[in-house]
Write an enzyme that holds these catalytic residues in place. Sequence first.
Site, short mmCIF file in Angstrom:
data_model
loop_
_atom_site.label_atom_id
_atom_site.label_comp_id
_atom_site.label_asym_id
_atom_site.label_seq_id
_atom_site.Cartn_x
_atom_site.Cartn_y
_atom_site.Cartn_z
N TYR A 142 0.88 -1.14 0.09
CA TYR A 142 -0.08 -0.10 0.13
C TYR A 142 0.83 1.15 -0.01
O TYR A 142 1.99 1.35 -0.72
CB TYR A 142 -0.94 -0.10 1.21
CG TYR A 142 -2.06 0.86 0.96
CD1 TYR A 142 -2.84 0.85 -0.12
CD2 TYR A 142 -2.37 1.67 2.11
CE1 TYR A 142 -3.98 1.76 -0.28
CE2 TYR A 142 -3.50 2.59 1.98
CZ TYR A 142 -4.32 2.63 0.74
OH TYR A 142 -5.40 3.29 0.58
N LYS A 180 -20.02 -20.55 -9.20
CA LYS A 180 -19.47 -20.35 -10.62
C LYS A 180 -17.94 -20.03 -10.38
O LYS A 180 -16.83 -20.49 -11.10
CB LYS A 180 -20.13 -19.19 -11.16
CG LYS A 180 -19.90 -19.38 -12.82
CD LYS A 180 -20.34 -20.25 -13.49
CE LYS A 180 -20.50 -20.18 -15.02
NZ LYS A 180 -21.56 -20.81 -15.87
#
Length: 757
Positions: free
Chosen positions: A40, A95
């Site tokens: 970050y 999925k």
Amino acid sequence: MSDSRKRREALLYHAKPIPGKIKVVPTKKHTSQRDLSLAYSPGVAEPCLEIAKDPENAYRYTSKGNLVAVISNGTAVLGLGNIGPLAGKPVMEGKGLLFKIFADIDVFDIEVDLTDVDKFVETVKAISPTFGGINLEDIKAPEAFEIERRLKEELDIPVMHDDQHGTAIISAAALKNAVEIVGKRIDEVKIVVNGAGAAAISCTRLYMRLGANRENIVMCDSKGVIRSDRENLTSQKAEFTTTRDLTTLAEAMVNSDVFIGLSKGDVVNPEMLLSMGKDPIVFAMANPTPEINFDLAIKTRKDIIMATGRSDHPNQVNNVLGFPFIFRGALDVRATSINEEMKMAAVHALADLAKKTVPEQVNLAYNQSNLTFGRDYIIPKPFDPRLIYEIPPAIAKAAMASGIAKHPIQDWEKYKNELMERLGTGNKMVRMLHDRAKSSPKRLVFNEADKLNVMKAAQIVYDDGIAIPILLGNKEIIQSHIEEIGFDGDVEIIDPKIDAERARRFRYAEIYWKANQRKGVTLVEAQKMMRERNYFASMMINVGDADAMITGYSRNYSSTIKPLFDTLGMQDGVTRIAATNLMLTKRGPMFLADTTINIDPNAKQLAKITQLTSSIVKMFGMEPVVALLSFSNFGASTSKYPKKIEEAVHILHKSNPGLIVDGPIQADFALNSEMLDDKFPFSVLAGKKTNTLVFPNLDSANIAYKMMKELNGVESIGPIILGLKKPAHILQLGASVDEMVNMAAVAVVDAQNKSNN
């Protein structure tokens, strides 16, 4: 299992141990403040600036290139209908799980609470920069057609509505093979399609691209045959109107060759089935209840080829055969869309794969004795491991040929290896081993070919060109196995005990007797020995009638190894043989020795075991990096056990100065390079990746490799016998077919090496 129990188990599966089926997992180190400052602020600014300069850098510095969005509004959820986006989330998570486990593609599932086409398209476009591809899911027709069309036109990443195209691709591959099996032509068969939703429309369009004649197709919806005189038809249904004087599904079925069901359960009865033409092809794909019950259908028509959407029947039309691998290939070349050429490439690749010999692990997964191309096997099974490296290359090539690949693949062999590594590094090693065997196949004796699993292994070895099998055992039993599994190879079958082999037995016996007559062996004893397969096979190798052998599937190790000692002898300079197991771990191939033979080797014997194992590591095309293991590190203990390791290492450093070997060392330091570099930077193992572990005794080696197999599911190849003059290898008692095939490849490569020395 009762319905209530099924329901309870399904709910528990989704709820425990944590809710849902997918999660985000970091791919970078994040344990220190330094790591976080790179992940970050402030370090993250650097890739941001690079992407701002060139958006293509997003594929280099972010997960975009391997990230697909599964997007739905929940208006047509998997047989449940319009249940809304939130209720459809478990399906979308599912999925995502399939994308990951079958093709190593990461997924965010996104449920959009919009039914307006314009707003839905606008929303998907707005979030599309995050993703490398978009899988539309469970969106009702006709909106699904318009949503997909617009997104494909307006985005430059692959977009596919799987409900349409997934079923179309898989069923088209199945139809291609089914038509071939019954000896008909795709452009001549009469096709009835029951259902006119997104899947049915897309399926029919793809069948026509495959060669089906538009005039031979009749489509039905809930009102009956879609005729040209029907009013208020959608534009999609209007594509498939007929002028024939047909009104009902029953009328359309008369003399038809193919029935495609994408509607609802139990709409086809036996009378309709009987009215169809010879060798009918019936794809009853409504789920969970097919248009006609499978058992009823095959009872009604013995000449039928039947497919359903269910996993408990042959020929399952399952979209998981398509979408993970189609997106894999599309992502890997950064295709700007998924076009018709790519879909057709998937059709042909799937159809072709069904014609190849099925890996035994697939037979086991589906509790089959022998899956072979035919009426009950017209498309591959979802757990076929070859899908990952057969389908994506076909997709990638089609994308490149059609000019939509922004990152073309240059080295196809390297790409295939990368695909295999997505399922674990072991697959690459096994493929390399098999390829080496195929480069110069040798005559390989299967000593127990009258065992069905051994026969299956011999069939795969023959079909794949790994070796030229010679089958030893009872001829009648072997012939029955050959018929049972449909093995049509031209191979030699030998029963050492029968009268027809008397002359060869006596010839082998005399050679053996002359070599051992001063060891107390009589000619009569030698003649008796040659009736025993392991002696007979060993003599075949000795006199040049065969090149290698594998044995031990049905007999204990000690009784199997003695004939090899007695007949084949040891390599020059070897006084004790040894064995190693190749473990196909997540960190890469690892060789463990001695796993089978030497109970408590001394320092000199450990040194020799290390030398022999290192030779095998080199045979596999790797540089040996060897750790001799102990419970202490580098002299920390003066116990006799670490001392013998220390002495063995001293011998090796003196006799094999080019060998990277060290010890005594604890297993964690040997395997953890950071720990080793930090604590023992003086070791020759520092800065290197250990790939060979030599254990102080048989207890530790045998326990270690079997624990790895059972606790971590690590695949093992071995034991690989070290030190014999001729190539002969002993299987684990009751070895699997796959293990035997791998050992056959080892034996062939061993024979190749020994013939070159």
